[in-house]
Design a protein around this motif. Structure first.
Motif, short mmCIF file in Angstrom:
data_model
loop_
_atom_site.label_atom_id
_atom_site.label_comp_id
_atom_site.label_asym_id
_atom_site.label_seq_id
_atom_site.Cartn_x
_atom_site.Cartn_y
_atom_site.Cartn_z
N ALA A 1 3.90 1.07 -12.86
CA ALA A 1 4.69 0.29 -11.92
C ALA A 1 3.74 -0.48 -11.02
CB ALA A 1 5.61 1.19 -11.10
N LEU A 2 4.14 -1.71 -10.67
CA LEU A 2 3.30 -2.58 -9.86
C LEU A 2 4.08 -3.09 -8.66
CD1 LEU A 2 3.03 -3.48 -13.17
CD2 LEU A 2 0.90 -4.37 -12.23
N ARG A 3 3.45 -3.03 -7.49
CA ARG A 3 4.05 -3.54 -6.27
C ARG A 3 3.36 -4.83 -5.88
NH1 ARG A 3 2.98 -4.17 -1.28
NH2 ARG A 3 0.93 -3.19 -1.57
N ASP B 1 3.26 25.42 -18.18
CA ASP B 1 2.97 24.98 -16.82
C ASP B 1 4.12 24.16 -16.26
OD1 ASP B 1 0.44 26.14 -16.88
OD2 ASP B 1 -0.48 24.31 -17.71
N PHE B 2 4.26 24.21 -14.95
CA PHE B 2 5.23 23.33 -14.27
C PHE B 2 4.54 21.99 -14.09
CE2 PHE B 2 7.51 21.43 -10.78
CZ PHE B 2 8.83 21.78 -11.02
N ASN B 3 4.85 21.07 -14.99
CA ASN B 3 4.10 19.81 -15.07
C ASN B 3 5.07 18.64 -15.01
OD1 ASN B 3 2.23 17.78 -15.64
ND2 ASN B 3 2.45 18.07 -17.86
N VAL B 4 5.00 17.88 -13.93
CA VAL B 4 5.82 16.68 -13.81
C VAL B 4 5.12 15.68 -12.90
CG1 VAL B 4 7.16 17.53 -11.84
CG2 VAL B 4 8.16 15.81 -13.35
N SER B 5 5.18 14.41 -13.26
CA SER B 5 4.68 13.32 -12.42
C SER B 5 5.77 12.26 -12.37
CB SER B 5 3.40 12.72 -13.00
OG SER B 5 2.37 13.68 -13.06
N ILE B 6 5.93 11.65 -11.21
CA ILE B 6 7.03 10.71 -11.00
C ILE B 6 6.53 9.46 -10.31
CG2 ILE B 6 9.20 10.34 -9.73
CD1 ILE B 6 9.75 13.36 -10.14
N ILE B 7 7.00 8.31 -10.77
CA ILE B 7 6.88 7.05 -10.04
C ILE B 7 8.26 6.71 -9.52
CG2 ILE B 7 6.45 4.58 -10.22
CD1 ILE B 7 4.30 5.18 -12.28
N PHE B 8 8.33 6.43 -8.23
CA PHE B 8 9.62 6.18 -7.58
C PHE B 8 9.45 4.98 -6.66
CE2 PHE B 8 12.67 7.19 -4.07
CZ PHE B 8 13.84 7.14 -4.81
N GLY B 9 10.28 3.97 -6.86
CA GLY B 9 10.14 2.77 -6.04
C GLY B 9 11.41 1.97 -5.98
N GLY B 10 11.43 1.00 -5.08
CA GLY B 10 12.60 0.14 -4.96
C GLY B 10 12.69 -0.45 -3.58
N LEU C 1 6.72 1.58 -3.10
CA LEU C 1 6.43 2.26 -4.37
C LEU C 1 5.65 3.53 -4.08
CD1 LEU C 1 6.53 1.96 -7.52
CD2 LEU C 1 4.29 0.85 -7.34
N PHE C 2 6.05 4.63 -4.74
CA PHE C 2 5.44 5.95 -4.51
C PHE C 2 5.08 6.62 -5.83
CE2 PHE C 2 8.41 5.00 -1.12
CZ PHE C 2 7.71 5.30 0.03
N PHE D 1 0.69 2.01 -9.86
CA PHE D 1 0.59 3.42 -10.19
C PHE D 1 0.82 3.60 -11.69
CE2 PHE D 1 2.09 4.49 -5.68
CZ PHE D 1 0.82 4.81 -5.25
N GLN D 2 0.14 4.58 -12.27
CA GLN D 2 0.33 4.96 -13.67
C GLN D 2 0.55 6.47 -13.74
OE1 GLN D 2 -3.73 3.47 -14.53
NE2 GLN D 2 -2.80 2.57 -16.36
N ILE D 3 1.35 6.90 -14.69
CA ILE D 3 1.49 8.32 -15.00
C ILE D 3 1.45 8.50 -16.52
CG2 ILE D 3 2.69 9.02 -12.91
CD1 ILE D 3 5.34 8.79 -14.38
N GLY D 4 1.07 9.69 -16.95
CA GLY D 4 0.96 9.94 -18.39
C GLY D 4 -0.40 9.50 -18.91
#
Length: 290
Positions: free
Chosen positions: A6-8, A108-117, A126-127, A145-148
């Motif tokens: 995601a890009l801001r 494992d408890f594994n999660v990454s999130i991109i959240f924006g708007g 953007l977070f 931001f990048q995830i994965g």
């Protein structure tokens, strides 16, 4: 098994996600990683996930109904920061419910999130939110931001994107970033979801799901590698063991004392053969200087 970016920008936000969740030899699975929370004219929020799919889906289902200590939900908070806090709270609640049981099975408890708007009355934000529920926000110094599987698609973003980039430029760059990832990692795959958000519209106006037959993405896949090869071929080969004052592109200067770190054989191991003289790239097979 994910790549999301995601890009801001000054003009809005760009979101792109793949859909592959499994890439085994005999089992390839897909699931959409992007979700949109939209109240047209009032707020638009985009949620993209990487990591354990069951955890991600649980978080997504709870977010829309979570009530914070002030009695507000993501639909009624006054800022994107407060909305990101609610997402973090949901992550921690799912952790408290699921982590111990998952650990018993070695998961494992594994999660990454991109959240924006954007929420009406404030700017686009953007977070990136982590497994602990904490998060960071994008600013001009880190406009994406990048995830994965992020490493393959990062170089093009670093070289091209600035806050002043247009939405279409950013979309093109994000797709090239995704193509680089697809070529290098089988755990990322089509179809893709792309959303371009123009600031202050407070609604989805440009969204596309991209498959193998998408005309524009096909063009990128065919031409980007060719263009890279053309640029590569246009860069001169290095010159070794030469005088920098008489030739250009010198990698190893004549008379330099650079030497490799050599490990010698232990005592008792002989070698009757004579080593061949070291030949530099500035020399041809007949020993002549180029």
């Amino acid at each position: 098994m994910t790549y999301c970016v995601a890009l801001r920008l000054e003009t809005g936000l760009v979101f792109l996600s793949d859909s592959r969740t499994n890439a085994g030899v005999d089992h390839v699975a897909t699931s959409r990683k992007m979700s949109v929370f939209e109240n047209p004219g009032e707020r638009l929020m985009v949620f993209m996930t990487a990591g354990n799919l069951s955890i991600s889906q649980s978080i997504k289902e709870i977010i829309g109904e979570r009530v914070n200590a002030a009695g507000k939900t993501i639909w009624t908070v006054d800022s994107m920061y407060e909305a990101a806090q609610i997402v973090g709270e949901v992550i921690r609640s799912v952790y408290e419910r699921e982590a111990q049981a998952l650990e018993k099975f070695g998961i494992d408890f594994n999660v990454s999130i991109i959240f924006g708007g954007q929420i009406k009355g404030e700017r686009c934000r953007l977070f990136q939110i982590y497994s602990a529920g904490n998060f960071i926000e994008s600013h001009n110094e880190n406009t994406y931001f990048q995830i994965g599987e992020s490493k393959y698609g990062k170089p093009i973003l670093d070289r091209v994107i600035t806050p002043a980039s247009s939405l279409d430029e950013a979309a093109k760059c994000a797709l090239i970033s995704m193509d680089s990832t697809l070529r290098s990692n089988v755990s990322v795959g089509l179809p893709l979801d792309m959303l371009l958000y123009e600031k202050d519209t407070l609604a989805v106006t440009r969204f596309v799901t991209i498959g193998e037959k998408n005309q524009y993405f096909q063009m990128i896949r065919e031409n980007w590698g060719k263009q890279l090869k053309s640029v590569f071929d246009g860069i001169a080969d290095p010159v070794w063991n030469a005088n920098p004052e008489t030739t250009s592109n010198v990698l190893s200067a004549q008379g330099s004392r650079s030497e490799p770190l050599v490990v010698t054989p232990p005592q008792g191991i002989g070698n009757d053969s004579q080593p061949a003289p070291l030949q530099t790239l500035a020399q041809g097979g007949n020993g002549r200087q180029h």
